[in-house]
Design a protein around this motif. Structure first.
Motif, mmCIF file in Angstrom:
data_model
loop_
_atom_site.group_PDB
_atom_site.id
_atom_site.type_symbol
_atom_site.label_atom_id
_atom_site.label_comp_id
_atom_site.label_asym_id
_atom_site.label_seq_id
_atom_site.Cartn_x
_atom_site.Cartn_y
_atom_site.Cartn_z
ATOM 1 N N PRO A 38 2.268 5.824 -5.143
ATOM 2 C CA PRO A 38 2.202 4.391 -5.479
ATOM 3 C C PRO A 38 2.726 3.457 -4.403
ATOM 4 O O PRO A 38 2.099 2.427 -4.109
ATOM 5 N N HIS A 39 3.879 3.772 -3.780
ATOM 6 C CA HIS A 39 4.423 2.819 -2.811
ATOM 7 C C HIS A 39 3.590 2.770 -1.528
ATOM 8 O O HIS A 39 3.546 1.729 -0.859
ATOM 9 N N ILE A 40 2.918 3.859 -1.191
ATOM 10 C CA ILE A 40 2.017 3.840 -0.043
ATOM 11 C C ILE A 40 0.852 2.890 -0.319
ATOM 12 O O ILE A 40 0.501 2.042 0.519
ATOM 13 N N MET A 41 0.271 3.002 -1.489
ATOM 14 C CA MET A 41 -0.848 2.145 -1.835
ATOM 15 C C MET A 41 -0.403 0.685 -1.957
ATOM 16 O O MET A 41 -1.160 -0.239 -1.622
ATOM 17 N N GLN A 42 0.824 0.470 -2.420
ATOM 18 C CA GLN A 42 1.357 -0.885 -2.504
ATOM 19 C C GLN A 42 1.439 -1.508 -1.111
ATOM 20 O O GLN A 42 1.070 -2.670 -0.905
ATOM 21 N N MET A 43 1.933 -0.742 -0.138
ATOM 22 C CA MET A 43 2.024 -1.237 1.230
ATOM 23 C C MET A 43 0.648 -1.499 1.828
ATOM 24 O O MET A 43 0.409 -2.547 2.438
ATOM 25 N N LEU A 44 -0.253 -0.557 1.660
ATOM 26 C CA LEU A 44 -1.592 -0.713 2.222
ATOM 27 C C LEU A 44 -2.304 -1.917 1.621
ATOM 28 O O LEU A 44 -2.988 -2.668 2.326
ATOM 29 N N SER A 45 -2.129 -2.121 0.327
ATOM 30 C CA SER A 45 -2.778 -3.259 -0.334
ATOM 31 C C SER A 45 -2.191 -4.577 0.164
ATOM 32 O O SER A 45 -2.927 -5.542 0.427
#
Length: 217
Positions: A38-45
Motif C-alpha cells: 500500500p505505501h508504495i502505491m501511495q507514493m507512486l500515485s
C-alpha cells in the motif's frame, strides 16, 4: 504471483537465475509485488498526481521492499528512505528543488520523514563537494540509474497517467531477485559499495555480496 505449477520457492529461485526464466517474468513479478504494497502505491500515485517532470521511485525503496517480501520480513525492514527522483533542467537552484521537496512531503505527510526527493539535473552541482569525486551532468532521471554503486540498485518505477505501472531496470532484475549485490564500475567508488554492502548484509543475511574487483581501480 507467477508460480505456474511450481512451488513459490522454486519460482523465486528461477527469478534469480538470468537463464532460468525471462526478464518479462521478473518484470511481471516485480509489478505484482509493488502493486501489493500500500505505501508504495501511495507514493507512486502522489508523485504521478503532482506531475513532476521525469519523476520515479528508485533504488532502495523498491529492491529492499522486494527482499522483504522474498524473505517474509516486514515491509519497512531495513529501509532508511524512499528515493524519489525527477529531472528539471529549467531551474537547478536549491530553492526550486526545496519547493518540490515540500510539495511531495505535503502530499505524503505520513511518509514525509522517509522521503528523499532530488532533482537529478542538479546532482553534479553538489556531488563532488559532498563525496569528494566528480559527477557528470545527467541527461535524464534514468541516466542516474547507471551511476549507482551497485547494479542491483538500478531499478525504478512510476505510474503513468493511465494508472499503469512503468518499470525500468537497465541491468535487469535477476540480481535483485537472486539477492545478489553486484558492483557497478561506471562510478569508481569501492568505498561506497563496501559501506552499503556491509549495511545490507547485516540486515539481509541471505544477501550474496559480490566483492569489488580491485583490478578495476
Amino acid at each position: 504471483m507467477l508460480t505456474g505449477d511450481a512451488p513459490q520457492s522454486a519460482f523465486d529461485a528461477k527469478l534469480g537465475d538470468p537463464y532460468a526464466t525471462s526478464e518479462q517474468d521478473r518484470l511481471t513479478v516485480l509489478e505484482e509485488i509493488l502493486l501489493s504494497v500500500p505505501h508504495i502505491m501511495q507514493m507512486l500515485s502522489a508523485v504521478r498526481d503532482l506531475q513532476l517532470p521525469d519523476a520515479w521511485l528508485v533504488s532502495g525503496g523498491i529492491y529492499q521492499t522486494v527482499w522483504n517480501v522474498l524473505t517474509e520480513r516486514p515491509h519497512f525492514h531495513g529501509i532508511k528512505d524512499f528515493d524519489i527522483i525527477y529531472f528539471d533542467g529549467s531551474d537547478v537552484s536549491y530553492e526550486a528543488e526545496d519547493a518540490v521537496i515540500k510539495r511531495v512531503n505535503a502530499a505524503l505527510p505520513d511518509l514525509a520523514k522517509l522521503l528523499e526527493v532530488r532533482n537529478q539535473a542538479r546532482v553534479h552541482l553538489w556531488y563532488e563537494q559532498r563525496f569528494g569525486r566528480a559527477y557528470r551532468p545527467l541527461d535524464c532521471s534514468m541516466d542516474a540509474l547507471t551511476t549507482y554503486a551497485a547494479r542491483t540498485h538500478a531499478v525504478a518505477a512510476r505510474l503513468n497517467n493511465s494508472g499503469q505501472l512503468v518499470l525500468h531496470a537497465p541491468f535487469g532484475l535477476a540480481n535483485l531477485f537472486g539477492m545478489r549485490l553486484v558492483p557497478n564500475y561506471s562510478q569508481m567508488n569501492p568505498e561506497t559499495y563496501a559501506e552499503k554492502a556491509a549495511r545490507m548484509k547485516a540486515l539481509w543475511p541471505e544477501l550474496d555480496v559480490v566483492a569489488w574487483d580491485e583490478d578495476r581501480l
